[in-house]
Design an enzyme around this catalytic site. Sequence first.
Site, PDB file in Angstrom:
ATOM      1  N   ASP A  27     -21.970 107.228 -18.604  1.00  0.00           N
ATOM      2  CA  ASP A  27     -22.896 107.505 -17.521  1.00  0.00           C
ATOM      3  C   ASP A  27     -23.884 108.482 -18.194  1.00  0.00           C
ATOM      4  O   ASP A  27     -23.658 109.164 -18.991  1.00  0.00           O
ATOM      5  CB  ASP A  27     -21.783 108.214 -16.518  1.00  0.00           C
ATOM      6  CG  ASP A  27     -22.360 108.473 -14.861  1.00  0.00           C
ATOM      7  OD1 ASP A  27     -23.429 107.682 -14.816  1.00  0.00           O
ATOM      8  OD2 ASP A  27     -21.855 109.062 -14.355  1.00  0.00           O
ATOM      9  N   HIS A  44     -31.144 103.105 -20.173  1.00  0.00           N
ATOM     10  CA  HIS A  44     -30.035 102.174 -20.174  1.00  0.00           C
ATOM     11  C   HIS A  44     -30.271 101.462 -21.706  1.00  0.00           C
ATOM     12  O   HIS A  44     -29.337 101.241 -22.466  1.00  0.00           O
ATOM     13  CB  HIS A  44     -30.159 101.155 -19.179  1.00  0.00           C
ATOM     14  CG  HIS A  44     -29.914 101.248 -17.920  1.00  0.00           C
ATOM     15  ND1 HIS A  44     -28.695 102.180 -17.376  1.00  0.00           N
ATOM     16  CD2 HIS A  44     -30.629 101.075 -16.685  1.00  0.00           C
ATOM     17  CE1 HIS A  44     -28.766 102.354 -16.267  1.00  0.00           C
ATOM     18  NE2 HIS A  44     -29.755 101.602 -15.845  1.00  0.00           N
ATOM     19  N   LEU A 139     -10.615  95.614 -34.170  1.00  0.00           N
ATOM     20  CA  LEU A 139     -10.866  96.368 -33.077  1.00  0.00           C
ATOM     21  C   LEU A 139     -11.094  95.417 -31.795  1.00  0.00           C
ATOM     22  O   LEU A 139     -11.835  94.346 -32.342  1.00  0.00           O
ATOM     23  CB  LEU A 139     -11.934  97.102 -33.354  1.00  0.00           C
ATOM     24  CG  LEU A 139     -12.537  97.935 -31.891  1.00  0.00           C
ATOM     25  CD1 LEU A 139     -11.749  99.246 -31.438  1.00  0.00           C
ATOM     26  CD2 LEU A 139     -13.923  98.595 -32.180  1.00  0.00           C
TER      27      LEU A 139
HETATM   28  C1  IPE Z   1     -19.814 104.107 -13.063  1.00  0.00           C
HETATM   29  O1  IPE Z   1     -21.093 105.043 -13.075  1.00  0.00           O
HETATM   30  C2  IPE Z   1     -20.380 102.767 -13.419  1.00  0.00           C
HETATM   31  C3  IPE Z   1     -20.813 102.688 -14.878  1.00  0.00           C
HETATM   32  C4  IPE Z   1     -20.984 103.562 -15.718  1.00  0.00           C
HETATM   33  C5  IPE Z   1     -21.021 101.445 -15.241  1.00  0.00           C
HETATM   34  P1  IPE Z   1     -21.851 105.411 -11.995  1.00  0.00           P
HETATM   35  O2  IPE Z   1     -23.079 105.935 -11.957  1.00  0.00           O
HETATM   36  O3  IPE Z   1     -22.040 103.965 -11.280  1.00  0.00           O
HETATM   37  O4  IPE Z   1     -20.910 105.981 -10.975  1.00  0.00           O
HETATM   38  P2  IPE Z   1     -21.242 106.880  -9.711  1.00  0.00           P
HETATM   39  O5  IPE Z   1     -21.845 106.348  -8.506  1.00  0.00           O
HETATM   40  O6  IPE Z   1     -21.710 108.196 -10.398  1.00  0.00           O
HETATM   41  O7  IPE Z   1     -19.685 107.207  -9.073  1.00  0.00           O
HETATM   42  C1  IPE Z   2     -24.772 104.539 -16.369  1.00  0.00           C
HETATM   43  O1  IPE Z   2     -26.020 105.494 -16.199  1.00  0.00           O
HETATM   44  C2  IPE Z   2     -25.196 103.146 -16.419  1.00  0.00           C
HETATM   45  C3  IPE Z   2     -24.701 102.377 -15.359  1.00  0.00           C
HETATM   46  C4  IPE Z   2     -24.164 102.674 -14.241  1.00  0.00           C
HETATM   47  C5  IPE Z   2     -25.171 100.905 -15.536  1.00  0.00           C
HETATM   48  P1  IPE Z   2     -26.356 105.849 -14.659  1.00  0.00           P
HETATM   49  O2  IPE Z   2     -27.268 104.345 -14.390  1.00  0.00           O
HETATM   50  O3  IPE Z   2     -25.159 105.698 -13.497  1.00  0.00           O
HETATM   51  O4  IPE Z   2     -27.129 107.081 -14.865  1.00  0.00           O
HETATM   52  P2  IPE Z   2     -27.360 107.986 -13.792  1.00  0.00           P
HETATM   53  O5  IPE Z   2     -25.622 108.636 -13.565  1.00  0.00           O
HETATM   54  O6  IPE Z   2     -28.074 107.763 -12.645  1.00  0.00           O
HETATM   55  O7  IPE Z   2     -27.703 109.322 -14.598  1.00  0.00           O
HETATM   56 MG    MG Z   3     -24.333 107.304 -12.893  1.00  0.00          MG
END
Ligand code: IPE
Ligand code: IPE
Ligand code: MG
Length: 248
Positions: A27, A44, A139
């Site tokens: 995240d 990303h 792995l």
């Molecule tokens: C969880 O992160 C999903 C992934 C890392 C793929 P999100 O950023 O989508 O989750 P919330 O919205 O903060 O709960």
């Molecule tokens: C996690 O990073 C990746 C996915 C959920 C695909 P985010 O896109 O949720 O990044 P933030 O949380 O908005 O910083």
């Molecule tokens: Mg996020």
Amino acid sequence: MTDAELTARLDEVDLERLPAHVAIIMDGNGRWAAERGEPRRVGHAAGEAALFDTVEGALDLGLDHLTVWAFSTDNWKRPSEEVRWLMWFNRDLLLRRLDELDERRVRVRFVGRRTRPVPKRVLAEMDDAESRTAHHRRLTLQIAFNYGGRDELVDTARRLARDVEAGRLSPDGITERSLQARLYQPDAPEVELLIRTSGEQRLSNFLLWEAAYAELAFTPVLWPDFRRGHLFAAVRDFGRRERRFGAV
Ligand code: IPE
Ligand code: IPE
Ligand code: MG
């Protein structure tokens, strides 16, 4: 905390006390990009280096199972442009990096709903990656894609119901074991260590069944900045924890 305090060297990890299965909620990509005044996709894209360094770290440690969350069933709520970009990016990443994973004897498999709206071409690449690497055991890298924990339990309940209806299972035959046997990847060991980056302290519907007794590790590091040293630190700290499972 400085970054040095959030990381560890391999020789600081007690290799006798490795978690059988580590799961990571990757995240913070969007915030990483925003800090640089860039669009979210730049974050990303930068996450790829973090993922592959983490996989190298898992190989350094000799971990058995690593699950990383790449796309959730709730992520469809994002703007369609971001969703479309993520579908393309994940397929492209798999195409570009599968040889490398194969050479490293990594078994790649997926957890999540293998149905629309995931594009057919993405589903086909997922199947191909699984079959090409199915014989590896060094792995197991599980990629959670179009994954939601409740969705998995719903899908599992449907499989149980079908088996009861077909007379293959009685209602009393529904036990932890028979339920476990109908999850997306029934043979994966329980998640023992769950890491979430970016400072958020929630599960967001990840691996609800599999991580029931997982030790939780939260780090403020945004995913694109995460490297194997951060994984080593989490695994080192895991080795120092006392796991009780309800006993004293
Ligand atoms: C969880 O992160 C999903 C992934 C890392 C793929 P999100 O950023 O989508 O989750 P919330 O919205 O903060 O709960
Ligand atoms: C996690 O990073 C990746 C996915 C959920 C695909 P985010 O896109 O949720 O990044 P933030 O949380 O908005 O910083
Ligand atoms: Mg996020």
